[in-house]
Every structure is written in structure tokens, then in C-alpha cells.
Scaffold this active site. Sequence first.
Site, PDB file in Angstrom:
ATOM      1  CD  GLN A 132      -2.958  -0.838   2.363  1.00  0.00           C
ATOM      2  OE1 GLN A 132      -2.959  -1.631   3.295  1.00  0.00           O
ATOM      3  NE2 GLN A 132      -3.774   0.212   2.329  1.00  0.00           N
ATOM      4  CG  HIS A 133       0.302   3.445   2.374  1.00  0.00           C
ATOM      5  ND1 HIS A 133      -1.057   3.651   2.385  1.00  0.00           N
ATOM      6  CD2 HIS A 133       0.585   2.713   3.491  1.00  0.00           C
ATOM      7  CE1 HIS A 133      -1.579   3.081   3.455  1.00  0.00           C
ATOM      8  NE2 HIS A 133      -0.607   2.501   4.135  1.00  0.00           N
ATOM      9  CG  ASP A 137       0.086  -5.064   1.596  1.00  0.00           C
ATOM     10  OD1 ASP A 137      -0.736  -4.230   2.026  1.00  0.00           O
ATOM     11  OD2 ASP A 137       1.310  -4.983   1.804  1.00  0.00           O
TER      12      ASP A 137
END
Length: 465
Positions: A71-72, A225
Site C-alpha cells: 500500500q501507499h 496487500d
Amino acid sequence: MPLVAGVDSSTQSCKVLVRDAETGAPVREGHAEHPSGTQVDPRHWWTALQTAVDRAGGLDDVAAVSVAGQQHGLVCLDEGGEVVRTASLWNDLAPAAAAEELVAELGPQQWAEAVGIVPRASFTVAKLRWLAESDPESAARTAAVCLPHDYLTWRLAGSGDPARVTTDRGDASGTGYWSPRSSRYREDLVERAFGSVPHLPRVCGPAEPVATTADGLVVGPGTGDNMGAALGLGIGPGDVVVSLGTSGTVFAIGQQPVSDPGGDIAGFCDATGRFLPLVCTLNAARVLSSTAELLGTDLDGLNRLAVQAEPGAGGLTLLPYLEGERTPNLPDAAGTITGLRITNMTQANMARAAVEGMLCGLADGLDHLREHGVTINRVLLTGGAARSPAVQHVAPALFDADVEVPEWDEYVAIGAARQAAWALSGAEEPPPWDVVRTSLPAGDPATMRPARESYRQARERMHSV
């Protein structure tokens, strides 16, 4: 029965699992490494995905595929769809000052109400501000921004047009500029962070196919994830997952969005249309491997040492902020050991303190969820470090909960494969795939209260520095 593929594109590697679409039974798999670092060229992920697919026997007989990714991470594309610069990953602490600026400008309460999270270095919105300030030339070239799983899904779909990048609500909810409450982008927050609004991925439904390739391969929307792991584990209300990988995460399924002005809980969405309140620590499995190296042993040796020590490690307390920390928000912190005396300075106590220190941060995460109304009936302990006998020995008492360990498997990739099967079927719910779990012996929470109190005191001292 048709076959489906699930991809886990993590920080360290890319894993591809081919599964039976109806039962989830394993068929074959492949793996490829990613380069290390906190900033990585996304094209390496695409190369690794191709390698992992080849090692999994290809996708010629596969009907659908989905990607679950870290992520991110901020991926920047120019007008022609070329990568502008290296992607800033979730564990890149360079945007910490940018995150503080954004919080100061709007206020934590307003951020939490707007997008369910308060900006920290991890989140994409902070990376946008950091990029605009630190690399204005790359920022000016950026026509579209997306997340790691979005980039790989787009490459699999094969359009080449950055205006056709897609995402899902789970991964979008981790950007800091998409609202779980209203299910829309907050372009005003993008402009606040970046100075302009580049193209943002279209947010797809949980099982919405985003493309069908010329070879007839259905491409699912993919997800983050943690959302992939939740889908792979098949968790429902009352289940809380504690995942011990590179990072540590604590997350649960919710029916309503969560807003935490304190910033400890990220009010994410899941991959099924519900919500996924989550607490993340930066330091998990590598706390154990690093401590083992310090003690001149391996992980098996660390486990043997840790179970020899009494609860509380003879008064040793480790704050395992070895790479800074996200929860609590201490990006510049370092690890500390307190309570060290001649009488307790043993390898066994040090090993035990590493296990307890890593798990105490996650026990705090469970407490944060409880405080925000999340019911915890059982804890599912997953990730590489969940296989540690010492971790399994300590966790039930420290968490004060029933703990089960799912059979070791790649649940992020399994969740992606399950989503692919769902997208292929067009059904209202994902297919039911069984997960084998083992219950751990119950522990006595009273034995771990001194350790938790010492950890709390050490953490508060760190905050006050």
C-alpha cells in the site's frame, strides 16, 4: 474447473499463485525478488511479475488474474504513461515533515473526518507534498499518480494510456485523499498537497473486471496487500488479524467506517465493500532476525533462548523502533533497551525482550481497535514471524484473546486469486475457500501485565523526549 492467478507484489518480492477457481486448491506458483530500498523504480516490479509468471508456468491456461500490492507507494506517470521517477514506498520516512505540515494546516480531526486517516510519512498524500517540495521538476512532469498494485494491474491490462489506470476502494482508502464515507476522491486535498490535481485512478467495485486482454484473460481490480490478506483468510466480524511481516499490522472487518483523530487507526476499506480499520507498526519480523544476529545465533536459536526466559524478560524492555516507527508516530526514533542490570543481562532475556517488545506494539493496536468499538472474538496470527514458537508461546497471554494460527500460506496472493475468481464468476460474494487454522494454548494475561506496563512507561518516555 477454470484456473485463476493471484499476485502478491510486496516490498521484498513478487509471488504468483495459480489456483482452482472453485475450491482454491493450489496448482502451481512462481516467485521473483524485488530490489531493496524505500524508493524503487516501478519497472522493477513489472519485470519481477513477468519472471514470477514464467516461473509459475505462465498464464496461458488461466482465466483471470488480480494483483494485491504493497500500500501507499507513490507511482508517477507522465502523459505518455512512462514512469517519471522512483516510487516512494510505504516505509520511506522522507515525507515525515510533509505529513506534519499537512496535519498542521488542516488539523487531525478534519483529516480523520475527511478521509479516515491522519497523514503520516507512510501515506500517499504526504508523499505528494514531499515530491512537490523536494523534486518540483518531476512533479511538473507528473500527469497521473497511482499505487503499486494500480500500476501492475494497468500493465497487465495493456492499455498504455495513463488515463485508464484503475484502483479499488481498499487501496484508494490508504492514499489520504479518498473518502471511505462518501466513496469519492477529495481533490481539494490532492491540490493542497501537490499544488494541482493529476489524473487519479478510477475506483472500481470489489469484483469488477477492469479489462479482458486480447488473450481472453480477465483482469480483476486488485487491492492493497492487507485487504488481500483479509480476503484470503476469509475473515468476518469478530476476527482480528495480527500480521507479522516486514511491518506489523492489526486489522478487522467493520460494517462502518472508522475515524481516529489520534491517527493510530487507519480507517481503510476492505476488498468486499466493507471496512478495514487497521493499525500498522514499521517494525515486526526484522526485530527478531536483527536480535538473533546481535546474539550470534539464528531464528531457531532466538526461539530456544526466548522460551527459556520468564515473562517480562527479567525486567528488560525493548522498544523495537529500529527503523523509526509509524504507530506510535515517531519516524525519527531509534530502538531502546531499558531495565538492563547485571542480574538480568542474559541472552535469554534479550531474546525474550525482543519477542515481547515486537508483540507489545501490536497488543497496543488491539487495544486501539477495542477502544473504537471493534469486537475481538479471536485473533488470527499470520505472517512469517507467526511461525516462531516463541511468538506463539507469548501471544495468547499478551493479547488477552483466543489466538489461532492459520496454516502457513501466501494469504495476500490467495486473496488476490480469490478476487480473480470472484470477478470471473460475476457472483454476489467471493467463492468460499477453506482455511485450516490451529488454536494456540490459552495464556494467563496476568503474567504479561508487568511487561506491558514497562513497555507503556518506556513508550511514554520516548514520546516525551
